[in-house]
Design a protein around this motif. Structure first.
Motif, PDB file in Angstrom:
ATOM      1  N   GLU A  22      30.099   0.983  32.191  1.00  0.00           N
ATOM      2  CA  GLU A  22      29.449   2.254  31.900  1.00  0.00           C
ATOM      3  C   GLU A  22      28.583   2.714  33.062  1.00  0.00           C
ATOM      4  OE1 GLU A  22      29.546   4.423  28.963  1.00  0.00           O
ATOM      5  OE2 GLU A  22      31.463   3.412  28.852  1.00  0.00           O
ATOM      6  N   ARG A  23      27.747   3.692  32.797  1.00  0.00           N
ATOM      7  CA  ARG A  23      26.984   4.347  33.857  1.00  0.00           C
ATOM      8  C   ARG A  23      25.785   3.523  34.336  1.00  0.00           C
ATOM      9  NH1 ARG A  23      27.936   7.765  29.627  1.00  0.00           N
ATOM     10  NH2 ARG A  23      29.380   9.446  30.061  1.00  0.00           N
ATOM     11  N   GLY A  24      25.600   3.498  35.647  1.00  0.00           N
ATOM     12  CA  GLY A  24      24.473   2.776  36.220  1.00  0.00           C
ATOM     13  C   GLY A  24      23.139   3.338  35.759  1.00  0.00           C
ATOM     14  N   ASN A  25      23.025   4.661  35.786  1.00  0.00           N
ATOM     15  CA  ASN A  25      21.748   5.277  35.424  1.00  0.00           C
ATOM     16  C   ASN A  25      21.356   4.976  33.986  1.00  0.00           C
ATOM     17  OD1 ASN A  25      20.947   6.434  37.831  1.00  0.00           O
ATOM     18  ND2 ASN A  25      22.104   8.311  37.481  1.00  0.00           N
ATOM     19  N   THR A  57      28.533  -2.176  35.632  1.00  0.00           N
ATOM     20  CA  THR A  57      28.788  -0.734  35.611  1.00  0.00           C
ATOM     21  C   THR A  57      30.209  -0.437  36.067  1.00  0.00           C
ATOM     22  OG1 THR A  57      27.875  -0.514  37.820  1.00  0.00           O
ATOM     23  CG2 THR A  57      26.377  -0.173  35.985  1.00  0.00           C
ATOM     24  N   LEU A 101      20.789  -9.940  37.989  1.00  0.00           N
ATOM     25  CA  LEU A 101      20.782  -8.826  38.936  1.00  0.00           C
ATOM     26  C   LEU A 101      19.509  -8.815  39.776  1.00  0.00           C
ATOM     27  CD1 LEU A 101      22.428  -6.051  36.767  1.00  0.00           C
ATOM     28  CD2 LEU A 101      23.387  -7.221  38.733  1.00  0.00           C
ATOM     29  N   GLU A 102      18.438  -9.332  39.220  1.00  0.00           N
ATOM     30  CA  GLU A 102      17.191  -9.374  39.982  1.00  0.00           C
ATOM     31  C   GLU A 102      17.339 -10.303  41.184  1.00  0.00           C
ATOM     32  OE1 GLU A 102      13.880 -10.246  37.487  1.00  0.00           O
ATOM     33  OE2 GLU A 102      12.438 -10.054  39.129  1.00  0.00           O
ATOM     34  N   LEU A 137      16.700  -0.429  31.025  1.00  0.00           N
ATOM     35  CA  LEU A 137      15.859  -1.404  31.703  1.00  0.00           C
ATOM     36  C   LEU A 137      14.427  -0.960  31.868  1.00  0.00           C
ATOM     37  CD1 LEU A 137      18.076  -2.677  34.578  1.00  0.00           C
ATOM     38  CD2 LEU A 137      17.052  -3.972  32.750  1.00  0.00           C
ATOM     39  N   THR A 138      14.233   0.334  32.139  1.00  0.00           N
ATOM     40  CA  THR A 138      12.866   0.784  32.353  1.00  0.00           C
ATOM     41  C   THR A 138      12.160   1.005  31.019  1.00  0.00           C
ATOM     42  OG1 THR A 138      13.877   2.938  32.707  1.00  0.00           O
ATOM     43  CG2 THR A 138      12.984   1.861  34.632  1.00  0.00           C
ATOM     44  N   THR A 191      19.841   1.622  33.809  1.00  0.00           N
ATOM     45  CA  THR A 191      18.493   1.688  34.360  1.00  0.00           C
ATOM     46  C   THR A 191      17.516   2.225  33.326  1.00  0.00           C
ATOM     47  OG1 THR A 191      19.540   2.190  36.444  1.00  0.00           O
ATOM     48  CG2 THR A 191      17.178   2.518  36.324  1.00  0.00           C
ATOM     49  N   GLU A 192      17.991   3.227  32.566  1.00  0.00           N
ATOM     50  CA  GLU A 192      17.151   3.808  31.538  1.00  0.00           C
ATOM     51  C   GLU A 192      16.736   2.735  30.532  1.00  0.00           C
ATOM     52  OE1 GLU A 192      19.029   7.405  30.002  1.00  0.00           O
ATOM     53  OE2 GLU A 192      17.887   7.092  28.160  1.00  0.00           O
TER      54      GLU A 192
END
Lengths: 461, 580
Positions: free
Chosen positions: B258-261, B292, B92-93, B267-268, B264-265
């Motif tokens: 599933e959910r994008g956010n 997602t 994805l990067e 990932l961060t 991200t959680e």
């Protein structure tokens, strides 16, 4: 494209038109139909092959006949977007409805939208204060979240949505929200209610409205939210606005989806809704969020009415699996005369933990919220027991919880439609005041250090 | 042959029909002028039906379809860890670099960086006899993980040459006498399980640090578990907890539909979370796959295969791998969506008739094996299931439960009471304890299985007593039963509940879990004694030291202090007797 006009319609079925012998037509292409009396209709290609093309007609197929001319426009559906959308009212197909001029496009945006690369998303973690205690304390909203209101017919979900739209703000920031409002199949009366309220508070100047009413074509509802979200994305990611998208009513949208599915004779999933409804809904809900390197954000408030108050119905069920929580409106609380009748027990905000705590709301927020939940849940459960065995059979702890549940509903949940409570003094301090009705030894969800610091009577400071 | 061209005949959503080519099943083809990636899923007369991994709008009949001759494969080699991929192994990067924050289409990206140089350390030497799966060297891929380089499955031979040094992953580092060249990268078709010598019985637990899971319903390394639950019950949090704290050496996390956010959680957060076993960032041992819910549905279908193939690859190096798939229901729905576009005769609830066999094939790729290289490796699979309306009588839940050995049943009622993890202790089960008991006796405590039995039977008794309490109230029960209720409450609130978001409570070592369970049983015994000696229930329950013992679990160093806290509690409970 020069645009050949075909008169090769073979079948018309519900909102679908079937044509044969066309030149290659692309999937998802926009179609214009010219009826014999000169009326124009719009549609979109759902299936294309060398032999047959299936077109879904947004305005319905009334009066379409075999002589109807069909023109393929060689492009997918696009919305003219610009900053000028703010303050405008458009219909469900994106045409001005307020008597104003056409939108002067800064860009023609594909309304399907592309998925945000999960790697490029920014974690939503900025707390939005709605001024409503039930939401702020127990299901805290953050910027970039999608948090639907699960309601049912006859409940004041519209009031709550409007109150959120009016009061939503970031603590310690004067950034304002732009509201994108999307109506799908709601009545003219409901629509007027929204518009008048937005007008009354001056919010209309800061809003873009996309309106498909109950007597507008049902199939058009499938594009209305996509238009609204396309506008929202443009405003958020090209012009740095923080956009609050309210759309109502998702249930009508799903009905339209089912209608198309049935007309195509697709294999239905649960209760006749198409098997791809999850993916379809996700393509709307997932257009919320924040993106690295962009200032703006999209926060979504979809409203849906649960058929028969049933949270396991496919519409709330699939929504709940995609959205980041839900705010559940309770008929029971509404009948007790409590506004906002938010039942905090089945309500949830999945992004809450990222948005609360020290430096965001207050250090004790999480603890207080857990304790409120636990005590209220305990109290409500005891109500059932008391109905059978009477209060005498309860021990001291249970009696306190029972009493607390009433106090919580009456003083914490209940607030007026224009009461804007701040998170710290308005909501959390109130919570501490109410928790004094329970002995601290029963407050097991609270860290001792917060009791020492914040408890109105036991605090050491 | 592989350059054979055909034409698009029909497009219906993600399904495209082509004519003029005769590809093999599951062959990858390039569709349309933009060369979108697709996979052949049905052959029908002269028509080939293709599922396309990218958005198809704007494509029209008559555009070309080109064969590649390959089946859908992943690239395996150094560079897999710390990566985040979409369903077909595009990083994805890299996609962000080439197309910005929104995922458009028609862009290819290699699953591994083909130009990056890695330090290859040969461990085999010239003249060694090797076969497919033999380890010939390693690359220190991340601080904590040594990426072992293997001869790809297949025939072997004597090593003719092998060289340490800095190479990119396609350069030959080793040649066999028959001329076979081995590079650090190999490719493997995702729908084919990687070979091994034999499956072994799992007898080591996968320790997750989650008390209810480890203590009551353990999963073995190489085992399979299903987590069905309605939305909001905590499936994703549980899966993420497992990804964080499992004592696996490699974690593959599949976010499927599933959910994008949420992705991200993860990932961060992962780069900042430390592995309790190594003290290094968790990201070092993790590969993530994120497709997602709004990304193309066909790629979602492929994502679980991509994930499990990567997991098997690390297993073949002799590692214990844990794979989380969140959620397998979205995968099943992707199958349903494609199947319905193919106009296949549906089975239950519109799902294709082959749903349960696909589920079985997937979970069967888990297991503890003797690898081709002779090592011991395992893949544990934990699949979340999202049953509509939380009703597990639906096909995906049922299909899953028929296969998995551990069932962690999430309960909306518990979630509403904020009892997390909301795993129902009455309906959940694990079939592994028997196989694992010896390990517990040897490694934790000789009476570990007995303590577990006592704890779970107390919970059973509580459930029965609760039924009576619902009718007559708890005061009507005799004192000893009221004490049992108190003890059970202690089990629930002090032991089973665990706060995933609390720095300390989020993870408990197995030894501490045992200590905590023992503390509860001690409380029961001491209280029984005290009450026999005349103390009242209220008195023993309310000794301050018990609250200290329970609250203490939120503080650092609890494992060292629990013994002292327990002693203090016993003393105070004994003291209640003297007061009387």
């Amino acid at each position: 494209m020069s645009g050949k006009e075909y008169r090769t319609i073979t079948d018309v079925k519900g909102p679908l038109v079937f044509l044969e012998k066309t030149e290659p037509v692309s999937y998802g292409e926009i179609v214009q139909l010219r009826l014999s009396d000169g009326t124009m209709k719009n549609g979109q290609v759902l299936d294309t092959s060398d032999d047959q093309v299936i077109v879904q007609v947004f305005e319905g197929t009334a009066s379409v006949d075999r002589q109807t001319g069909v023109k393929f426009l060689g492009d997918v559906f696009r919305l003219p977007v610009s900053k000028g959308l703010i303050g405008r009212i458009l219909d469900g197909a994106g045409k001005p409805r307020d008597g104003g001029p056409e939108i002067v496009a800064e860009e023609m945006a594909d309304i399907i939208g592309a998925a945000i690369n999960p790697y490029s998303r920014e974690s939503p973690e900025q707390f939005i204060q709605t001024g409503i205690s039930a939401i702020d304390a127990c299901t805290s909203l953050v910027r970039g979240q999608k948090l639907p209101i699960f309601s049912a017919s006859g409940l004041p979900h519209n009031d709550i949505a409007l109150q959120i739209a009016r009061q939503a703000k970031l603590v310690g920031s004067d950034d304002d929200f732009v509201v994108v409002f999307c109506a799908m199949g709601i009545t003219a009366e409901e629509y007027n209610f929204f518009v008048h309220d937005l007008e009354r508070t001056g919010a209309l100047e800061n809003a873009a409205l996309f309106v498909n009413l109950a007597d507008d074509p049902a199939v058009e509802r499938l594009i209305t939210p996509r238009l609204a979200l396309t506008a929202a994305e443009y405003l958020a990611f090209e012009h740095d606005y923080h956009v609050l998208v309210i759309y109502t009513d998702m249930t009508n949208y799903c009905e339209s989806l089912r209608q198309i599915g049935a007309a195509r004779e697709e294999v239905p999933g649960r209760r006749g809704y198409p098997g791809y409804m999850y993916t379809d809904l996700a393509m709307l809900y997932e257009r919320a969020g924040m993106v690295k390197g962009k200032k703006g954000s999209i926060t979504q408030f979809p409203i849906l009415t649960m058929p028969g108050d049933d949270i396991t119905h496919p519409i709330p069920d699939l929504s709940g699996y995609i959205t980041e929580g839900q705010i559940v409106i309770s008929r029971e609380l509404h009948q007790k005369g409590i506004y906002p009748p938010i039942n905090v027990l089945p309500s949830l905000s999945r992004l809450m933990n990222a948005g609360i705590g020290e430096g965001k709301t207050r250090e004790d927020h999480k603890s207080v919220s857990d304790q409120l939940y636990a005590a209220y849940a305990g109290g409500r459960e005891l109500r059932g027991l008391v109905a059978i065995v009477g209060e005498d059979a309860l021990n001291e702890r249970d009696l306190q919880l029972l009493k607390f549940a009433d106090i919580f509903e009456d003083q914490f949940l209940r607030q007026s439609r224009d009461e804007d409570r701040s998170i710290s003094e308005g909501t959390l301090d109130l919570a501490w005041d109410l928790l004094t009705n329970i002995d601290t030894k029963y407050l097991v969800r609270l860290d001792q250090k917060w009791i020492d610091k914040y408890h109105p009577t036991e605090s050491k400071s | 042959m592989s350059e054979e061209n055909g034409l698009i005949y029909r497009i219906s959503g993600p399904v495209v029909t082509a004519v003029g080519i005769s590809p093999r099943m599951y062959e990858v083809v390039r569709v349309g002028d933009e060369g979108l990636m697709g996979e052949v899923i049905e052959l029908h007369g002269d028509q080939s039906v293709i599922q396309v991994y990218e958005e198809t709008s704007g494509i029209r009949p008559g555009e070309p379809v080109i064969r590649t001759g390959q089946t859908l494969s992943v690239k395996l080699g150094p560079g897999l860890l710390t990566q985040i991929y979409d369903g077909i192994q595009r990083p994805l990067e890299d996609l962000e670099e080439t197309m910005g924050v929104f995922i458009t289409r028609g862009v290819d990206a290699d699953g591994l960086d083909l130009t990056k140089k890695w330090e290859f350390n040969a461990t085999a030497s010239v003249g060694d006899e090797v076969s497919g799966g033999s380890i010939i060297g390693f690359v220190q891929e991340t601080e904590t993980v040594e990426h072992r380089i293997m001869v790809p499955p297949g025939p072997g031979g004597k090593i003719a040459s092998i060289e340490s040094g800095e190479f990119d992953i396609t350069t030959t580092v080793c040649t066999l006498e028959d001329g076979t060249e081995v590079a650090m990268m190999q490719e493997w078709p995702v729908r084919t399980p990687r070979p091994f010598i034999q499956k072994n019985a799992p007898d080591v637990p996968l320790v997750t640090g989650q008390r209810i899971l480890d203590f009551l319903f353990p999963l073995a390394k190489g085992g399979t578990a299903g987590i069905p639950g309605p939305f909001g019950a905590g499936k994703t949090v549980t899966q993420q907890q497992l990804a964080r704290w499992s004592d696996a050496q490699i974690v593959v996390y599949i976010g499927c539909g599933e959910r994008g956010n949420e992705m991200t959680e993860v990932l961060t957060e992962f780069p900042h979370l430390m592995d309790p076993n190594t003290g290094k960032p968790l990201m070092n041992r993790t590969t993530m796959i994120a497709n997602t819910s709004n990304m193309p549905v066909a790629a979602r279908e492929a994502s679980v295969y991509t994930g499990i193939t990567i997991a098997e690859y690390f297993r073949d190096m002799g590692y214990d791998v844990a794979l989380m798939a969140d959620s397998t229901s979205r995968w099943a729905e992707a199958m349903r969506e494609i199947s319905s576009r193919l106009e296949e005769m549906p089975g239950e609830e519109g799902y294709p008739a082959y749903l349960s066999s696909r589920l079985a094939e997937f979970y069967e790729r888990a297991g503890r094996v003797q690898t081709l290289g002779g090592d011991d490796g395992s893949v544990s699979v934990i699949g979340a299931v999202s049953p509509p309306g939380g009703d597990i009588s639906e096909p995906v839940s049922q299909g899953t439960l028929r296969i998995v050995k551990v069932f962690w049943g999430l309960d909306a009622g518990l979630a509403r009471q904020r009892h997390f993890p909301a795993i129902n202790w009455l309906s959940s089960y694990s079939l592994y304890p028997q196989a694992l008991d010896q390990w517990y006796r040897d490694n934790i405590a000789s009476d570990f299985p007995e303590v577990r039995t006592k704890i779970s039977s107390l919970l059973q008794v509580e459930a029965e007593l609760q039924e009576i309490v619902q009718l007559v109230g708890s005061d009507a029960l005799p004192m000893d039963q009221q004490l049992t209720l108190e003890v059970a409450r202690m089990i629930r609130e002090f032991f089973l509940q665990q706060n995933a978001f609390h720095d300390v409570d989020t993870f408990s070592q197995l030894g501490l879990q045992y200590e905590m369970a023992k503390a509860i049983l001690t409380f029961q015994e001491e209280s029984e004694k005290a009450m026999a000696g005349g103390a009242g229930l209220e008195e023993v329950v309310n000794v301050p030291a018990r609250t200290d013992l329970m609250r203490g679990r939120f503080e650092e160093g609890y494992a060292e202090r629990i013994g002292k806290l327990l002693g203090e509690m016993s003393k105070q409970i004994a003291g209640t007797m003297e007061d009387n």
